[in-house]
Structures are given as structure tokens and as C-alpha cells.
Motif scaffolding. Sequence first.
Motif, PDB file in Angstrom:
ATOM      1  N   PRO A 158       8.428   8.511  -1.122  1.00 56.12           N
ATOM      2  CA  PRO A 158       8.050   7.229  -1.725  1.00 56.12           C
ATOM      3  C   PRO A 158       7.665   6.204  -0.662  1.00 56.12           C
ATOM      4  N   ILE A 159       6.791   5.295  -1.037  1.00 51.19           N
ATOM      5  CA  ILE A 159       6.358   4.243  -0.122  1.00 51.19           C
ATOM      6  C   ILE A 159       6.573   2.877  -0.765  1.00 51.19           C
ATOM      7  N   SER A 160       6.580   1.862   0.071  1.00 57.94           N
ATOM      8  CA  SER A 160       6.551   0.480  -0.396  1.00 57.94           C
ATOM      9  C   SER A 160       5.153  -0.067  -0.136  1.00 57.94           C
ATOM     10  N   LEU A 209      -9.566   5.236   2.628  1.00 60.61           N
ATOM     11  CA  LEU A 209      -8.848   4.911   3.858  1.00 60.61           C
ATOM     12  C   LEU A 209      -7.680   5.868   4.064  1.00 60.61           C
ATOM     13  N   PRO A 210      -7.398   6.232   5.322  1.00 61.39           N
ATOM     14  CA  PRO A 210      -6.175   6.999   5.596  1.00 61.39           C
ATOM     15  C   PRO A 210      -4.949   6.132   5.315  1.00 61.39           C
ATOM     16  N   LEU A 211      -3.949   6.720   4.703  1.00 62.84           N
ATOM     17  CA  LEU A 211      -2.736   5.980   4.370  1.00 62.84           C
ATOM     18  C   LEU A 211      -2.108   5.359   5.616  1.00 62.84           C
ATOM     19  N   ASP A 212      -2.105   6.093   6.718  1.00 63.20           N
ATOM     20  CA  ASP A 212      -1.479   5.598   7.947  1.00 63.20           C
ATOM     21  C   ASP A 212      -2.158   4.343   8.485  1.00 63.20           C
ATOM     22  N   ARG A 213      -3.453   4.180   8.209  1.00 60.78           N
ATOM     23  CA  ARG A 213      -4.167   3.006   8.713  1.00 60.78           C
ATOM     24  C   ARG A 213      -3.642   1.722   8.084  1.00 60.78           C
ATOM     25  N   CYS A 214      -3.119   1.825   6.877  1.00 61.35           N
ATOM     26  CA  CYS A 214      -2.629   0.638   6.171  1.00 61.35           C
ATOM     27  C   CYS A 214      -1.143   0.406   6.409  1.00 61.35           C
ATOM     28  N   ALA A 215      -0.533   1.213   7.280  1.00 58.25           N
ATOM     29  CA  ALA A 215       0.897   1.073   7.555  1.00 58.25           C
ATOM     30  C   ALA A 215       1.139  -0.011   8.594  1.00 58.25           C
ATOM     31  N   GLY A 216       2.344  -0.565   8.562  1.00 61.63           N
ATOM     32  CA  GLY A 216       2.724  -1.550   9.561  1.00 61.63           C
ATOM     33  C   GLY A 216       2.284  -2.957   9.213  1.00 61.63           C
ATOM     34  N   VAL A 217       2.285  -3.815  10.225  1.00 61.98           N
ATOM     35  CA  VAL A 217       2.036  -5.242  10.017  1.00 61.98           C
ATOM     36  C   VAL A 217       0.572  -5.527   9.727  1.00 61.98           C
ATOM     37  N   LYS A 218      -0.338  -4.805  10.367  1.00 65.95           N
ATOM     38  CA  LYS A 218      -1.756  -5.116  10.256  1.00 65.95           C
ATOM     39  C   LYS A 218      -2.292  -4.893   8.850  1.00 65.95           C
ATOM     40  N   GLY A 219      -2.006  -3.748   8.257  1.00 67.69           N
ATOM     41  CA  GLY A 219      -2.454  -3.463   6.904  1.00 67.69           C
ATOM     42  C   GLY A 219      -3.952  -3.218   6.813  1.00 67.69           C
ATOM     43  N   CYS A 220      -4.472  -3.243   5.585  1.00 65.20           N
ATOM     44  CA  CYS A 220      -5.887  -2.993   5.319  1.00 65.20           C
ATOM     45  C   CYS A 220      -6.464  -4.115   4.468  1.00 65.20           C
ATOM     46  N   MET A 221      -7.594  -4.644   4.901  1.00 60.96           N
ATOM     47  CA  MET A 221      -8.298  -5.681   4.151  1.00 60.96           C
ATOM     48  C   MET A 221      -9.170  -5.021   3.093  1.00 60.96           C
ATOM     49  N   LEU A 222      -9.041  -5.467   1.849  1.00 60.43           N
ATOM     50  CA  LEU A 222      -9.853  -4.961   0.755  1.00 60.43           C
ATOM     51  C   LEU A 222     -10.834  -6.049   0.319  1.00 60.43           C
ATOM     52  N   VAL A 223     -11.379  -5.950  -0.880  1.00 58.79           N
ATOM     53  CA  VAL A 223     -12.372  -6.925  -1.337  1.00 58.79           C
ATOM     54  C   VAL A 223     -11.722  -8.236  -1.754  1.00 58.79           C
ATOM     55  N   GLN A 224     -10.652  -8.159  -2.554  1.00 61.77           N
ATOM     56  CA  GLN A 224     -10.007  -9.366  -3.061  1.00 61.77           C
ATOM     57  C   GLN A 224      -8.536  -9.455  -2.673  1.00 61.77           C
ATOM     58  N   ASP A 240       1.498 -12.719  -3.524  1.00 59.27           N
ATOM     59  CA  ASP A 240       1.904 -11.489  -2.853  1.00 59.27           C
ATOM     60  C   ASP A 240       3.086 -10.862  -3.576  1.00 59.27           C
ATOM     61  N   CYS A 241       3.184  -9.551  -3.439  1.00 52.10           N
ATOM     62  CA  CYS A 241       4.237  -8.824  -4.140  1.00 52.10           C
ATOM     63  C   CYS A 241       4.525  -7.534  -3.381  1.00 52.10           C
ATOM     64  N   ILE A 242       5.794  -7.165  -3.311  1.00 54.10           N
ATOM     65  CA  ILE A 242       6.204  -5.905  -2.694  1.00 54.10           C
ATOM     66  C   ILE A 242       6.630  -4.946  -3.799  1.00 54.10           C
ATOM     67  N   PHE A 243       5.976  -3.800  -3.849  1.00 51.51           N
ATOM     68  CA  PHE A 243       6.307  -2.760  -4.824  1.00 51.51           C
ATOM     69  C   PHE A 243       7.070  -1.667  -4.078  1.00 51.51           C
ATOM     70  N   ARG A 244       8.334  -1.526  -4.397  1.00 49.22           N
ATOM     71  CA  ARG A 244       9.217  -0.643  -3.638  1.00 49.22           C
ATOM     72  C   ARG A 244       9.321   0.738  -4.295  1.00 49.22           C
ATOM     73  N   ARG A 245       9.459   1.746  -3.427  1.00 42.90           N
ATOM     74  CA  ARG A 245       9.672   3.132  -3.848  1.00 42.90           C
ATOM     75  C   ARG A 245       8.624   3.591  -4.862  1.00 42.90           C
ATOM     76  N   VAL A 246       7.374   3.431  -4.483  1.00 39.58           N
ATOM     77  CA  VAL A 246       6.261   3.896  -5.310  1.00 39.58           C
ATOM     78  C   VAL A 246       6.056   5.386  -5.051  1.00 39.58           C
ATOM     79  N   SER A 247       6.091   6.184  -6.099  1.00 31.79           N
ATOM     80  CA  SER A 247       5.929   7.628  -5.964  1.00 31.79           C
ATOM     81  C   SER A 247       4.457   7.971  -5.761  1.00 31.79           C
ATOM     82  N   ILE A 248       4.173   8.758  -4.728  1.00 34.13           N
ATOM     83  CA  ILE A 248       2.802   9.172  -4.446  1.00 34.13           C
ATOM     84  C   ILE A 248       2.766  10.686  -4.250  1.00 34.13           C
ATOM     85  N   PRO A 249       1.607  11.316  -4.443  1.00 34.28           N
ATOM     86  CA  PRO A 249       1.498  12.760  -4.200  1.00 34.28           C
ATOM     87  C   PRO A 249       1.431  13.061  -2.707  1.00 34.28           C
ATOM     88  N   ASP A 250       1.525  14.336  -2.372  1.00 28.69           N
ATOM     89  CA  ASP A 250       1.443  14.743  -0.970  1.00 28.69           C
ATOM     90  C   ASP A 250       0.067  14.468  -0.374  1.00 28.69           C
TER      91      ASP A 250
END
Length: 201
Positions: free
Chosen positions: A26-28, A177-192, A100-110
Motif C-alpha cells: 500500500p502507498i500514501s 509516469l514511473p511511480l518512483d518519480r513521484c515519491a518523496g518531497v519533490k513529487g510530480c506536477m500534473l495539469v491541475q 490538499d489531502c493525504i490518502f493513506r494505505r491506498v491499495s495498488i497492483p504490482d
Amino acid sequence: MPFRIFFVLLFTQLVPVSCSAGDGKPISITVAADHTKANGQPWDGIPGPGVGRGRSAIPLPKTNAPPDLAVCVVRMEAPPECSMRYEAAKQYSLCQNSYDCIFRRVSIPDGAFGLIILDLDLQRHDLVDLLILTAGKALTPDELGKLEIETRRRADKLAPALFDREKQRRLSKMLVLPLDRCAGVKGCMLVQSEIRVNWAE
């Protein structure tokens, strides 16, 4: 009834069958929405001044309320799994009226999956962003194309586009986008919005 068959039937009644086989850890997901929609209109209410994303946004008058964010994970051949709360058959954000909102323990596939970000409204939800996040084994072009079609289809069903400008926006090239690219403090910029992901503990 033979004892062996009886035991198997009893076991299946007592032990729930998991439908999440093959799921990854799971990810946040942290979402920080833009101050307004891409067209300059407010998420809720009537237009008001201000700029910024997330907690850095300039406070707005009550006539221009922040969005009610939710996220939905899209897999092939399965309904989307959305992080939101339900009250009296109505859908509400876990972070009402917040940029802003934090979604905790989101289930994702492998592997790869679609991610839909919504602004929940009582009558019709708004689409904030949609993208595909990849992890693990790379998808073939055919598999990626099918996941893109499914993600767009689910987004249109969850948040129907009423205006031509919004319909055209959704025809833009899908962000992958690779999931790892959006990890950490920097994150990923989207459209909105922008997102950050972290592995849940």
C-alpha cells in the motif's frame, strides 16, 4: 456428504477469500490541487482572487471554496477503488474543502495502474487529473493502450465532461509516469494538481 467435502465447504465459509492477490505494498498519496481549475474557474462557488497550490495557496473568500478531493485506482477488468467516505448513499471527501489531502494505505497492483483525481460534488464530480503510474514489469504497447482506454472510460463515468473545452482537455496525451518519480518531497506536477507518493507503513 463425505467428511472431506464437508470440511472444504466449512473452511471456505470461515476463511474469507482474498480478492487482492497480486497487489503491491500500500502507498500514501498526497494531492495538492491548484487554486483554480485550468480554465481559471473555481472548484466550487464563484470566482475569487488568489494563486498557489496546496497549503501555499492564498486564502479565498467563501464564494470560492476549495475542492473536495478523492483518488481512484484503476485496474483492468475491475471497478475503480476510490478513497472517499460514504454517508446516506452520498460520496464525501476525506478532506472536505481542502486544497490538499493525504490518502493513506491506498491499495495498488504490482504493475501499472490508472489514477483518477476527483473533486467531489453533490450533483456532478469534476475531474482534477488522470494519469498512469508504472511500476514493476513494463507493459507492452498494447497493454498500455488498453489501460489508457480503461482509465479514460472510468474518468468519464465518474466525472462526465459537459463542455467542449473540458472534452478536448481530456483528449490530450495521457501522462505516464514511473511511480518512483513521484515519491518523496519533490513529487510530480500534473495539469491541475501535484502528487507525492510514499510507501505506507
